[in-house]
Design an enzyme around this catalytic site. Sequence first.
Site, PDB file in Angstrom:
ATOM      1  N   HIS A  66      58.156  61.955  46.993  1.00  0.00           N
ATOM      2  CA  HIS A  66      58.768  60.949  47.874  1.00  0.00           C
ATOM      3  C   HIS A  66      58.435  59.560  47.376  1.00  0.00           C
ATOM      4  O   HIS A  66      57.366  59.328  46.819  1.00  0.00           O
ATOM      5  CB  HIS A  66      58.299  61.121  49.322  1.00  0.00           C
ATOM      6  CG  HIS A  66      56.808  61.202  49.474  1.00  0.00           C
ATOM      7  ND1 HIS A  66      56.111  62.361  49.235  1.00  0.00           N
ATOM      8  CD2 HIS A  66      55.892  60.277  49.827  1.00  0.00           C
ATOM      9  CE1 HIS A  66      54.823  62.142  49.445  1.00  0.00           C
ATOM     10  NE2 HIS A  66      54.655  60.878  49.789  1.00  0.00           N
ATOM     11  N   HIS A  84      57.955  55.745  48.799  1.00  0.00           N
ATOM     12  CA  HIS A  84      57.786  54.914  49.991  1.00  0.00           C
ATOM     13  C   HIS A  84      58.490  53.581  49.742  1.00  0.00           C
ATOM     14  O   HIS A  84      58.319  52.978  48.667  1.00  0.00           O
ATOM     15  CB  HIS A  84      56.312  54.564  50.229  1.00  0.00           C
ATOM     16  CG  HIS A  84      55.387  55.710  50.484  1.00  0.00           C
ATOM     17  ND1 HIS A  84      54.858  55.968  51.725  1.00  0.00           N
ATOM     18  CD2 HIS A  84      54.855  56.639  49.646  1.00  0.00           C
ATOM     19  CE1 HIS A  84      54.040  57.014  51.645  1.00  0.00           C
ATOM     20  NE2 HIS A  84      54.016  57.434  50.393  1.00  0.00           N
TER      21      HIS A  84
HETATM   22  P1  5GP Z   1      51.691  60.275  50.629  1.00  0.00           P
HETATM   23  O1  5GP Z   1      50.309  59.814  51.014  1.00  0.00           O
HETATM   24  O2  5GP Z   1      51.751  61.768  50.360  1.00  0.00           O
HETATM   25  O3  5GP Z   1      52.282  59.454  49.537  1.00  0.00           O
HETATM   26  O4  5GP Z   1      52.586  59.969  51.899  1.00  0.00           O
HETATM   27  C1  5GP Z   1      52.985  60.902  52.829  1.00  0.00           C
HETATM   28  C2  5GP Z   1      53.581  60.134  53.968  1.00  0.00           C
HETATM   29  O5  5GP Z   1      54.274  61.041  54.785  1.00  0.00           O
HETATM   30  C3  5GP Z   1      52.540  59.444  54.863  1.00  0.00           C
HETATM   31  O6  5GP Z   1      52.778  58.048  54.862  1.00  0.00           O
HETATM   32  C4  5GP Z   1      52.745  60.084  56.223  1.00  0.00           C
HETATM   33  O7  5GP Z   1      52.639  59.158  57.277  1.00  0.00           O
HETATM   34  C5  5GP Z   1      54.145  60.643  56.116  1.00  0.00           C
HETATM   35  N1  5GP Z   1      54.365  61.828  56.920  1.00  0.00           N
HETATM   36  C6  5GP Z   1      53.559  62.918  57.030  1.00  0.00           C
HETATM   37  N2  5GP Z   1      54.121  63.842  57.850  1.00  0.00           N
HETATM   38  C7  5GP Z   1      55.298  63.305  58.268  1.00  0.00           C
HETATM   39  C8  5GP Z   1      56.333  63.787  59.140  1.00  0.00           C
HETATM   40  O8  5GP Z   1      56.278  64.876  59.703  1.00  0.00           O
HETATM   41  N3  5GP Z   1      57.393  62.961  59.335  1.00  0.00           N
HETATM   42  C9  5GP Z   1      57.490  61.724  58.736  1.00  0.00           C
HETATM   43  N4  5GP Z   1      58.565  60.994  59.020  1.00  0.00           N
HETATM   44  N5  5GP Z   1      56.536  61.255  57.899  1.00  0.00           N
HETATM   45  C10 5GP Z   1      55.459  62.034  57.679  1.00  0.00           C
END
Ligand code: 5GP
Length: 134
Positions: free
Chosen positions: A100, A102
């Site tokens: 993903h 951001h």
């Molecule tokens: P990472 O730290 O893996 O780059 O980011 C994962 C992101 O996914 C985090 O910012 C977290 O808040 C978001 N996230 C985790 N679970 C969910 C979910 O069920 N729905 C949404 N919309 N975001 C999520």
Amino acid sequence: MKNNCIFCAIAEGEIPSFKIYEDEMCLAYLDINPFSKGHTLVIPKAHSEGLLDTPCETLAELVKRVKKVASHIKATLNADGFNILQNNGEAAGQTVKHIHFHIVPRYGMNEISFESSKGDMYELKALAERLRIA
Ligand code: 5GP
Ligand code: ZN
């Protein structure tokens, strides 16, 4: 849940999300723990874990969508800039193992915390309606 992957479940509509854009290969929705107003995640519908196992063709198409969605968010929310973050591996802070990007809008010269904090569901719902790309 396929692959035990929460973002695959979101892509398949098994888990609800505050969706702002969808097409045949990708989905963009608000992060539930936003770093700033309009913090959005852009994912491919096809599962891969991170940058290294995602086909270049998918990355190229995904980045086109990141640009489109970021441009729309910036204009709609009158943001002054935005950060693009893409974490790979736990050591880099990746918590969800489905690639993903951001999009983190920035307003003025305000410092923000890149620590998650729980978003207000009513605010996120209203924001998603405002940001939805037809
Ligand atoms: P990472 O730290 O893996 O780059 O980011 C994962 C992101 O996914 C985090 O910012 C977290 O808040 C978001 N996230 C985790 N679970 C969910 C979910 O069920 N729905 C949404 N919309 N975001 C999520
Ligand atoms: Zn997945």
